[in-house]
Design an enzyme around this catalytic site. Sequence first.
Site, PDB file in Angstrom:
ATOM      1  N   SER A 168       1.857   4.560 -16.614  1.00 49.85           N
ATOM      2  CA  SER A 168       0.949   4.467 -17.772  1.00 49.85           C
ATOM      3  C   SER A 168      -0.317   5.293 -17.622  1.00 49.85           C
ATOM      4  O   SER A 168      -0.959   5.617 -18.614  1.00 49.85           O
ATOM      5  CB  SER A 168       0.565   3.000 -18.004  1.00 49.85           C
ATOM      6  N   VAL A 189       5.453  -4.395  -9.826  1.00 49.55           N
ATOM      7  CA  VAL A 189       6.387  -4.060  -8.745  1.00 49.55           C
ATOM      8  C   VAL A 189       6.168  -4.890  -7.482  1.00 49.55           C
ATOM      9  O   VAL A 189       7.020  -4.888  -6.590  1.00 49.55           O
ATOM     10  CB  VAL A 189       6.352  -2.550  -8.390  1.00 49.55           C
ATOM     11  N   TYR A 216      -5.242   0.351   2.774  1.00 54.18           N
ATOM     12  CA  TYR A 216      -4.547   1.415   2.035  1.00 54.18           C
ATOM     13  C   TYR A 216      -3.812   2.355   3.006  1.00 54.18           C
ATOM     14  O   TYR A 216      -2.645   2.702   2.785  1.00 54.18           O
ATOM     15  CB  TYR A 216      -5.599   2.170   1.220  1.00 54.18           C
TER      16      TYR A 216
HETATM   17  P1  NDP Z   1      -4.168   5.093 -11.134  1.00 51.35           P
HETATM   18  O1  NDP Z   1      -5.036   3.949 -10.722  1.00 51.35           O
HETATM   19  O2  NDP Z   1      -4.747   6.167 -11.979  1.00 51.35           O
HETATM   20  O3  NDP Z   1      -2.835   4.551 -11.846  1.00 51.35           O
HETATM   21  C1  NDP Z   1      -2.084   3.556 -11.204  1.00 51.35           C
HETATM   22  C2  NDP Z   1      -0.828   3.265 -11.998  1.00 51.35           C
HETATM   23  O4  NDP Z   1      -0.053   2.293 -11.268  1.00 51.35           O
HETATM   24  C3  NDP Z   1      -1.090   2.665 -13.357  1.00 51.35           C
HETATM   25  O5  NDP Z   1      -0.095   3.108 -14.237  1.00 51.35           O
HETATM   26  C4  NDP Z   1      -0.965   1.153 -13.102  1.00 51.35           C
HETATM   27  O6  NDP Z   1      -0.561   0.400 -14.255  1.00 51.35           O
HETATM   28  C5  NDP Z   1       0.172   1.153 -12.100  1.00 51.35           C
HETATM   29  N1  NDP Z   1       0.208  -0.048 -11.260  1.00 51.35           N
HETATM   30  C6  NDP Z   1      -0.742  -0.502 -10.404  1.00 51.35           C
HETATM   31  N2  NDP Z   1      -0.310  -1.626  -9.806  1.00 51.35           N
HETATM   32  C7  NDP Z   1       0.921  -1.889 -10.301  1.00 51.35           C
HETATM   33  C8  NDP Z   1       1.881  -2.908 -10.068  1.00 51.35           C
HETATM   34  N3  NDP Z   1       1.656  -3.907  -9.192  1.00 51.35           N
HETATM   35  N4  NDP Z   1       3.052  -2.855 -10.756  1.00 51.35           N
HETATM   36  C9  NDP Z   1       3.296  -1.860 -11.627  1.00 51.35           C
HETATM   37  N5  NDP Z   1       2.431  -0.868 -11.890  1.00 51.35           N
HETATM   38  C10 NDP Z   1       1.255  -0.885 -11.229  1.00 51.35           C
HETATM   39  O7  NDP Z   1      -3.609   5.706  -9.743  1.00 51.35           O
HETATM   40  P2  NDP Z   1      -3.252   7.229  -9.377  1.00 51.35           P
HETATM   41  O8  NDP Z   1      -2.476   7.841 -10.464  1.00 51.35           O
HETATM   42  O9  NDP Z   1      -4.460   7.881  -8.868  1.00 51.35           O
HETATM   43  O10 NDP Z   1      -2.301   7.001  -8.100  1.00 51.35           O
HETATM   44  C11 NDP Z   1      -0.883   7.008  -8.201  1.00 51.35           C
HETATM   45  C12 NDP Z   1      -0.287   6.950  -6.794  1.00 51.35           C
HETATM   46  O11 NDP Z   1      -0.733   8.083  -6.034  1.00 51.35           O
HETATM   47  C13 NDP Z   1      -0.749   5.706  -6.002  1.00 51.35           C
HETATM   48  O12 NDP Z   1       0.305   5.259  -5.188  1.00 51.35           O
HETATM   49  C14 NDP Z   1      -1.885   6.243  -5.153  1.00 51.35           C
HETATM   50  O13 NDP Z   1      -2.079   5.471  -4.002  1.00 51.35           O
HETATM   51  C15 NDP Z   1      -1.370   7.640  -4.847  1.00 51.35           C
HETATM   52  N6  NDP Z   1      -2.408   8.568  -4.459  1.00 51.35           N
HETATM   53  C16 NDP Z   1      -3.470   8.847  -5.322  1.00 51.35           C
HETATM   54  C17 NDP Z   1      -4.463   9.714  -4.944  1.00 51.35           C
HETATM   55  C18 NDP Z   1      -5.621  10.055  -5.804  1.00 51.35           C
HETATM   56  O14 NDP Z   1      -6.552  10.759  -5.316  1.00 51.35           O
HETATM   57  N7  NDP Z   1      -5.659   9.663  -7.065  1.00 51.35           N
HETATM   58  C19 NDP Z   1      -4.428  10.359  -3.605  1.00 51.35           C
HETATM   59  C20 NDP Z   1      -3.303  10.002  -2.801  1.00 51.35           C
HETATM   60  C21 NDP Z   1      -2.329   9.147  -3.231  1.00 51.35           C
HETATM   61  P3  NDP Z   1      -1.658  -0.205 -15.318  1.00 51.35           P
HETATM   62  O15 NDP Z   1      -2.122   0.975 -16.113  1.00 51.35           O
HETATM   63  O16 NDP Z   1      -0.907  -1.157 -16.158  1.00 51.35           O
HETATM   64  O17 NDP Z   1      -2.739  -0.818 -14.492  1.00 51.35           O
END
Ligand code: NDP
Length: 247
Positions: A14, A64, A155
């Site tokens: 999302s 999840v 993390y």
């Molecule tokens: P965001 O916080 O922007 O988005 C997180 C997404 O995960 C949202 O769609 C959220 O849904 C969903 N989500 C969170 N918890 C759950 C859950 N328990 N079940 C289902 N959906 C869930 O994160 P990013 O896009 O920045 O990060 C994406 C991935 O990349 C993560 O694993 C993060 O650790 C990793 N990452 C990110 C970095 C960064 O700099 N941004 C760097 C390195 C890794 P909802 O909208 O409904 O809350």
Amino acid sequence: MPPPPGVALVSGGSRGIGAAVVRRLAQDGWDIGFCYRSDEAAARRVEKEANELGVRTLAIRADVSRAAEAKAWAARTEDELGPVAAVVANAGVTRDRPLVLMADDEWRQVMDTNLDGVFHTCRAAVFPMLKRRRGCVVTLSSVAGIHGNSGQTNYSAAKAGIIGFTKSLAKEVGAHGIRANVIAPGLIDTDMTEALPTKEREGLLASVPLRRFGTAQEVADLVAFVVSDRASYITGSVLEVHGGIAL
Ligand code: NDP
């Protein structure tokens, strides 16, 4: 015209990187079943954008960290869209705090979503892939899972766990025609990094040789490559996308 690539499951589609992955895979012709936890409006927007690219997209609310919800999401996607050929375990959260101040629930929430969530998502997706002897798994780790990061013991532990998990899976399912790889991003511009205090952001930027945060699109482009047949001999790898921060 090559045949359509098939159906992909994306957790956390999302917002941020997951939303960019949904849009990018839709451009490549994948049908997509993605899940989100709470932001219904954002999920519907991404679903609509992907559908406008001419593929079938299904946004389903599923946490999840709960095995039954991940299983039901994967099963409903297969029922409505067809056999899943790729899974991108992307959903993740942060609860940053120095170790000695970290509360039990800050540790638990990160483990529940970032590590248990990857286990639940991949188990649900890989089981039917085994029977079809075809599939591709991509998990989202982080440079913090490789090098560690101050204030992120929870993390970093989860993200390091994802690397061990994915390498083991690659060994387990390779003979069944399934590949499994990790993508480890550095600092990417999303809501997750937006939450960092300005001073911390500036300090972090100074350590990036390319002097900027990456975009979700740049990570999504790598995901699109890894799930494609162009990456057919890549498995068990950790692919880093970090502008040089981890050198
Ligand atoms: P965001 O916080 O922007 O988005 C997180 C997404 O995960 C949202 O769609 C959220 O849904 C969903 N989500 C969170 N918890 C759950 C859950 N328990 N079940 C289902 N959906 C869930 O994160 P990013 O896009 O920045 O990060 C994406 C991935 O990349 C993560 O694993 C993060 O650790 C990793 N990452 C990110 C970095 C960064 O700099 N941004 C760097 C390195 C890794 P909802 O909208 O409904 O809350």
